[in-house]
Design a protein around this motif. Sequence first.
Motif, mmCIF file in Angstrom:
data_model
loop_
_atom_site.group_PDB
_atom_site.id
_atom_site.type_symbol
_atom_site.label_atom_id
_atom_site.label_comp_id
_atom_site.label_asym_id
_atom_site.label_seq_id
_atom_site.Cartn_x
_atom_site.Cartn_y
_atom_site.Cartn_z
ATOM 1 N N GLY A 1 1.222 -1.125 -0.139
ATOM 2 C CA GLY A 1 -0.263 -0.080 -0.039
ATOM 3 C C GLY A 1 0.751 1.450 0.168
ATOM 4 O O GLY A 1 1.939 1.152 -0.272
ATOM 5 N N HIS A 2 -0.045 2.657 -0.093
ATOM 6 C CA HIS A 2 1.358 3.769 -0.093
ATOM 7 C C HIS A 2 1.765 3.539 1.074
ATOM 8 O O HIS A 2 3.164 4.287 0.867
ATOM 9 C CB HIS A 2 0.051 4.964 -0.064
ATOM 10 N N TRP A 3 1.696 2.840 2.588
ATOM 11 C CA TRP A 3 1.765 3.714 3.484
ATOM 12 C C TRP A 3 3.516 2.767 3.295
ATOM 13 O O TRP A 3 4.257 3.657 3.949
ATOM 14 C CB TRP A 3 1.527 3.474 4.435
ATOM 15 N N ARG A 4 2.992 1.618 3.048
ATOM 16 C CA ARG A 4 4.031 1.036 2.568
ATOM 17 C C ARG A 4 5.509 0.894 1.948
ATOM 18 O O ARG A 4 6.874 0.865 1.859
ATOM 19 C CB ARG A 4 4.495 -1.448 3.079
ATOM 20 N N ILE A 5 4.855 1.520 0.974
ATOM 21 C CA ILE A 5 6.145 1.989 -0.013
ATOM 22 C C ILE A 5 6.291 3.390 0.482
ATOM 23 O O ILE A 5 7.577 3.825 -0.165
ATOM 24 C CB ILE A 5 5.191 2.113 -1.401
ATOM 25 N N LEU A 6 6.029 3.985 1.037
ATOM 26 C CA LEU A 6 6.769 5.500 1.027
ATOM 27 C C LEU A 6 7.882 5.378 2.392
ATOM 28 O O LEU A 6 8.992 5.309 2.100
ATOM 29 C CB LEU A 6 5.193 6.439 2.162
ATOM 30 N N TRP A 7 7.545 4.338 3.542
ATOM 31 C CA TRP A 7 8.067 4.163 4.514
ATOM 32 C C TRP A 7 9.312 3.009 4.755
ATOM 33 O O TRP A 7 10.531 2.729 4.438
ATOM 34 C CB TRP A 7 7.472 3.459 5.664
#
Length: 207
Positions: free
Chosen positions: A92-98
């Motif tokens: 997801g976006h959170w995992r891609i960001l971090w």
Amino acid sequence: MFLCFISAYPLSKSVDQFKYRTVYVWFFAITMFFGGGLIPTYIIVKNTGLIDSIWALILPGALNVWNMVLMLNFFRTIPRELDEAATIDGAGHWRILWRIYLPVSLPSIATIGLFTIVGHWNSWFDGILYLNSPEKYPLQTYLSTLIMSINSQMTSVSIEQIKAMENLSEKTLQTAQIFMGALPIMVVYPFLQKYFVKGMTVGSVKE
């Protein structure tokens, strides 16, 4: 820094991925050219009950738009293939960001982090403006008020007292302030210096 990351990430996407990206970019960018000024800012801080609290030093400048734009532009240089590969794997976006964007962006994070540290460390005026209790002053505000206090005292003392205070002159205090102001940055900089290199994206994608 956290607000900078979560703001820059969605704004770094293309219009087909984030429909209203341009609107939000202009919403943030316009604050770089137009501001309410000192008095409206003080009124807002006062009416929100932040006066004489540490939050008065944090919240008004919590998101530095200039740093956010720098991070946004760095995110846009990250190959889109990394994003697409992570999405296909179910991230997801959170995992891609971090897990992807931030590890790849260490040089940019180090630069913006240094800007943030220096900016907050040198911010002495906010303490005078928003804090009523001297015991809550940040170090720079305390040193500034100390120098101003010494200057005001020097105008009302006798010649004998001035001679007795030669060892505690204005120049001595200013030198101490400069040293104390530079010391933390001098300590932090060597640990950030190694990140002032090209990012990990070099060679990460083969086409």
